[in-house]
Design a protein around this motif. Sequence first.
Motif, PDB file in Angstrom:
ATOM      1  N   GLN A   7       0.842  -1.181   0.000  1.00  0.00           N
ATOM      2  CA  GLN A   7       0.000   0.000   0.000  1.00  0.00           C
ATOM      3  C   GLN A   7       0.881   1.236   0.000  1.00  0.00           C
ATOM      4  OE1 GLN A   7      -2.317  -0.354   3.579  1.00  0.00           O
ATOM      5  NE2 GLN A   7      -4.129  -0.956   2.432  1.00  0.00           N
ATOM      6  N   THR A   8       0.428   2.259  -0.685  1.00  0.00           N
ATOM      7  CA  THR A   8       1.094   3.550  -0.628  1.00  0.00           C
ATOM      8  C   THR A   8       0.137   4.558  -0.032  1.00  0.00           C
ATOM      9  OG1 THR A   8       0.391   4.076  -2.868  1.00  0.00           O
ATOM     10  CG2 THR A   8       2.570   3.121  -2.624  1.00  0.00           C
ATOM     11  N   HIS A   9       0.655   5.374   0.841  1.00  0.00           N
ATOM     12  CA  HIS A   9      -0.124   6.438   1.466  1.00  0.00           C
ATOM     13  C   HIS A   9       0.544   7.768   1.118  1.00  0.00           C
ATOM     14  CE1 HIS A   9      -2.368   3.507   3.802  1.00  0.00           C
ATOM     15  NE2 HIS A   9      -1.207   2.937   4.092  1.00  0.00           N
ATOM     16  N   VAL A  10      -0.225   8.685   0.561  1.00  0.00           N
ATOM     17  CA  VAL A  10       0.290   9.991   0.154  1.00  0.00           C
ATOM     18  C   VAL A  10      -0.284  11.050   1.089  1.00  0.00           C
ATOM     19  CG1 VAL A  10       0.422  11.659  -1.723  1.00  0.00           C
ATOM     20  CG2 VAL A  10       0.430   9.233  -2.239  1.00  0.00           C
ATOM     21  N   ILE A  11       0.589  11.939   1.539  1.00  0.00           N
ATOM     22  CA  ILE A  11       0.150  13.109   2.300  1.00  0.00           C
ATOM     23  C   ILE A  11       0.102  14.257   1.294  1.00  0.00           C
ATOM     24  CG2 ILE A  11       0.636  14.625   4.250  1.00  0.00           C
ATOM     25  CD1 ILE A  11       2.342  12.304   5.391  1.00  0.00           C
ATOM     26  N   PRO A  12      -1.083  14.587   0.792  1.00  0.00           N
ATOM     27  CA  PRO A  12      -1.190  15.540  -0.318  1.00  0.00           C
ATOM     28  C   PRO A  12      -0.611  16.922  -0.024  1.00  0.00           C
ATOM     29  CG  PRO A  12      -3.274  14.429   0.008  1.00  0.00           C
ATOM     30  CD  PRO A  12      -2.397  14.053   1.155  1.00  0.00           C
ATOM     31  N   ASP A  13      -0.757  17.415   1.193  1.00  0.00           N
ATOM     32  CA  ASP A  13      -0.319  18.775   1.482  1.00  0.00           C
ATOM     33  C   ASP A  13       1.192  18.915   1.605  1.00  0.00           C
ATOM     34  OD1 ASP A  13      -2.913  19.632   1.391  1.00  0.00           O
ATOM     35  OD2 ASP A  13      -3.245  19.298   3.534  1.00  0.00           O
ATOM     36  N   ARG A  14       1.922  17.817   1.722  1.00  0.00           N
ATOM     37  CA  ARG A  14       3.386  17.878   1.735  1.00  0.00           C
ATOM     38  C   ARG A  14       3.981  17.854   0.332  1.00  0.00           C
ATOM     39  NH1 ARG A  14       5.978  13.939   6.287  1.00  0.00           N
ATOM     40  NH2 ARG A  14       5.077  14.963   8.099  1.00  0.00           N
ATOM     41  N   CYS A  15       3.230  17.387  -0.638  1.00  0.00           N
ATOM     42  CA  CYS A  15       3.748  17.166  -1.994  1.00  0.00           C
ATOM     43  C   CYS A  15       3.963  18.479  -2.738  1.00  0.00           C
ATOM     44  CB  CYS A  15       2.758  16.286  -2.771  1.00  0.00           C
ATOM     45  SG  CYS A  15       3.281  15.917  -4.438  1.00  0.00           S
ATOM     46  N   LYS A  16       5.076  18.554  -3.500  1.00  0.00           N
ATOM     47  CA  LYS A  16       5.321  19.717  -4.340  1.00  0.00           C
ATOM     48  C   LYS A  16       5.187  19.386  -5.822  1.00  0.00           C
ATOM     49  CE  LYS A  16      10.321  19.218  -4.448  1.00  0.00           C
ATOM     50  NZ  LYS A  16      11.580  19.772  -3.995  1.00  0.00           N
ATOM     51  N   GLY A  17       4.696  18.197  -6.132  1.00  0.00           N
ATOM     52  CA  GLY A  17       4.397  17.831  -7.515  1.00  0.00           C
ATOM     53  C   GLY A  17       5.604  17.589  -8.393  1.00  0.00           C
ATOM     54  N   CYS A  18       6.697  17.091  -7.852  1.00  0.00           N
ATOM     55  CA  CYS A  18       7.903  16.867  -8.659  1.00  0.00           C
ATOM     56  C   CYS A  18       7.731  15.723  -9.649  1.00  0.00           C
ATOM     57  CB  CYS A  18       9.106  16.619  -7.769  1.00  0.00           C
ATOM     58  SG  CYS A  18       9.030  15.105  -6.805  1.00  0.00           S
ATOM     59  N   SER A  26      -2.884  13.388  -9.735  1.00  0.00           N
ATOM     60  CA  SER A  26      -4.274  13.685  -9.405  1.00  0.00           C
ATOM     61  C   SER A  26      -4.742  14.941 -10.147  1.00  0.00           C
ATOM     62  CB  SER A  26      -4.401  13.908  -7.898  1.00  0.00           C
ATOM     63  OG  SER A  26      -5.690  14.348  -7.575  1.00  0.00           O
ATOM     64  N   PRO A  27      -6.005  14.988 -10.551  1.00  0.00           N
ATOM     65  CA  PRO A  27      -6.525  16.217 -11.162  1.00  0.00           C
ATOM     66  C   PRO A  27      -6.779  17.312 -10.128  1.00  0.00           C
ATOM     67  CG  PRO A  27      -8.233  14.544 -11.081  1.00  0.00           C
ATOM     68  CD  PRO A  27      -6.966  13.895 -10.604  1.00  0.00           C
ATOM     69  N   GLU A  28      -6.767  16.959  -8.842  1.00  0.00           N
ATOM     70  CA  GLU A  28      -7.000  17.921  -7.770  1.00  0.00           C
ATOM     71  C   GLU A  28      -5.707  18.643  -7.401  1.00  0.00           C
ATOM     72  OE1 GLU A  28      -8.683  15.844  -4.477  1.00  0.00           O
ATOM     73  OE2 GLU A  28     -10.053  14.726  -5.765  1.00  0.00           O
ATOM     74  N   PHE A  29      -5.844  19.747  -6.698  1.00  0.00           N
ATOM     75  CA  PHE A  29      -4.703  20.516  -6.213  1.00  0.00           C
ATOM     76  C   PHE A  29      -4.600  20.383  -4.696  1.00  0.00           C
ATOM     77  CE2 PHE A  29      -5.889  22.751 -10.105  1.00  0.00           C
ATOM     78  CZ  PHE A  29      -4.658  22.865 -10.733  1.00  0.00           C
ATOM     79  N   ASN A  30      -3.368  20.482  -4.173  1.00  0.00           N
ATOM     80  CA  ASN A  30      -3.195  20.515  -2.723  1.00  0.00           C
ATOM     81  C   ASN A  30      -3.162  21.972  -2.265  1.00  0.00           C
ATOM     82  OD1 ASN A  30      -0.637  21.377  -3.477  1.00  0.00           O
ATOM     83  ND2 ASN A  30       0.434  19.628  -2.632  1.00  0.00           N
ATOM     84  N   LEU A  31      -2.855  22.218  -0.995  1.00  0.00           N
ATOM     85  CA  LEU A  31      -2.842  23.584  -0.473  1.00  0.00           C
ATOM     86  C   LEU A  31      -1.756  24.450  -1.092  1.00  0.00           C
ATOM     87  CD1 LEU A  31      -3.482  22.920   3.331  1.00  0.00           C
ATOM     88  CD2 LEU A  31      -5.083  23.778   1.620  1.00  0.00           C
ATOM     89  N   LYS A  32      -0.687  23.836  -1.579  1.00  0.00           N
ATOM     90  CA  LYS A  32       0.395  24.580  -2.223  1.00  0.00           C
ATOM     91  C   LYS A  32       0.095  24.889  -3.686  1.00  0.00           C
ATOM     92  CE  LYS A  32       3.944  22.386   0.595  1.00  0.00           C
ATOM     93  NZ  LYS A  32       5.136  21.529   0.561  1.00  0.00           N
ATOM     94  N   GLY A  33      -0.930  24.241  -4.239  1.00  0.00           N
ATOM     95  CA  GLY A  33      -1.293  24.476  -5.636  1.00  0.00           C
ATOM     96  C   GLY A  33      -0.690  23.491  -6.611  1.00  0.00           C
ATOM     97  N   TYR A  34      -0.231  22.343  -6.132  1.00  0.00           N
ATOM     98  CA  TYR A  34       0.381  21.328  -6.982  1.00  0.00           C
ATOM     99  C   TYR A  34      -0.547  20.129  -7.137  1.00  0.00           C
ATOM    100  CZ  TYR A  34       4.725  23.847  -6.081  1.00  0.00           C
ATOM    101  OH  TYR A  34       5.687  24.803  -5.986  1.00  0.00           O
ATOM    102  N   HIS A  35      -0.376  19.412  -8.232  1.00  0.00           N
ATOM    103  CA  HIS A  35      -1.078  18.144  -8.424  1.00  0.00           C
ATOM    104  C   HIS A  35      -0.288  17.073  -7.674  1.00  0.00           C
ATOM    105  CE1 HIS A  35      -3.877  19.523 -11.476  1.00  0.00           C
ATOM    106  NE2 HIS A  35      -2.878  20.189 -12.032  1.00  0.00           N
ATOM    107  N   PHE A  36      -0.904  16.397  -6.764  1.00  0.00           N
ATOM    108  CA  PHE A  36      -0.242  15.369  -5.970  1.00  0.00           C
ATOM    109  C   PHE A  36      -0.548  13.995  -6.566  1.00  0.00           C
ATOM    110  CE2 PHE A  36      -4.320  16.379  -4.120  1.00  0.00           C
ATOM    111  CZ  PHE A  36      -4.912  15.144  -3.946  1.00  0.00           C
TER     112      PHE A  36
END
Length: 94
Positions: free
Chosen positions: A19-30, A45-55
């Motif tokens: 299993q993989t667990h992603v913390i979306p708000d830490r991601c910078k979309g690299c 993901s088509p969604e954005f996190n709080l930083k404005g990146y696709h996670f």
Amino acid sequence: MKYWRSPLDQEKVKPIYGQTHVIPDRCKGCGFCINFCPRHVLKESPEFNLKGYHFPYAANPADCTGCGLCELLCPDFAITANTVDQDEEEASDG
């Protein structure tokens, strides 16, 4: 892929699931985790996190083996990967 023979201990060896667990708000979309995943589990993901990146998210979670490569490559420590025992998971569901 089809092989011309099967292993002699095929009944004894169980496939590995993860299993993989992603913390979306830490991601910078690299995208390192998406590009280097050997099983192509993660997608953008088509969604954005709080930083404005696709996670990333697990688009094919059944293909994950829990190898941890995504976890090692993530510069922001936004992903954790672990192996899951399929027998324990089925016992908790039933």
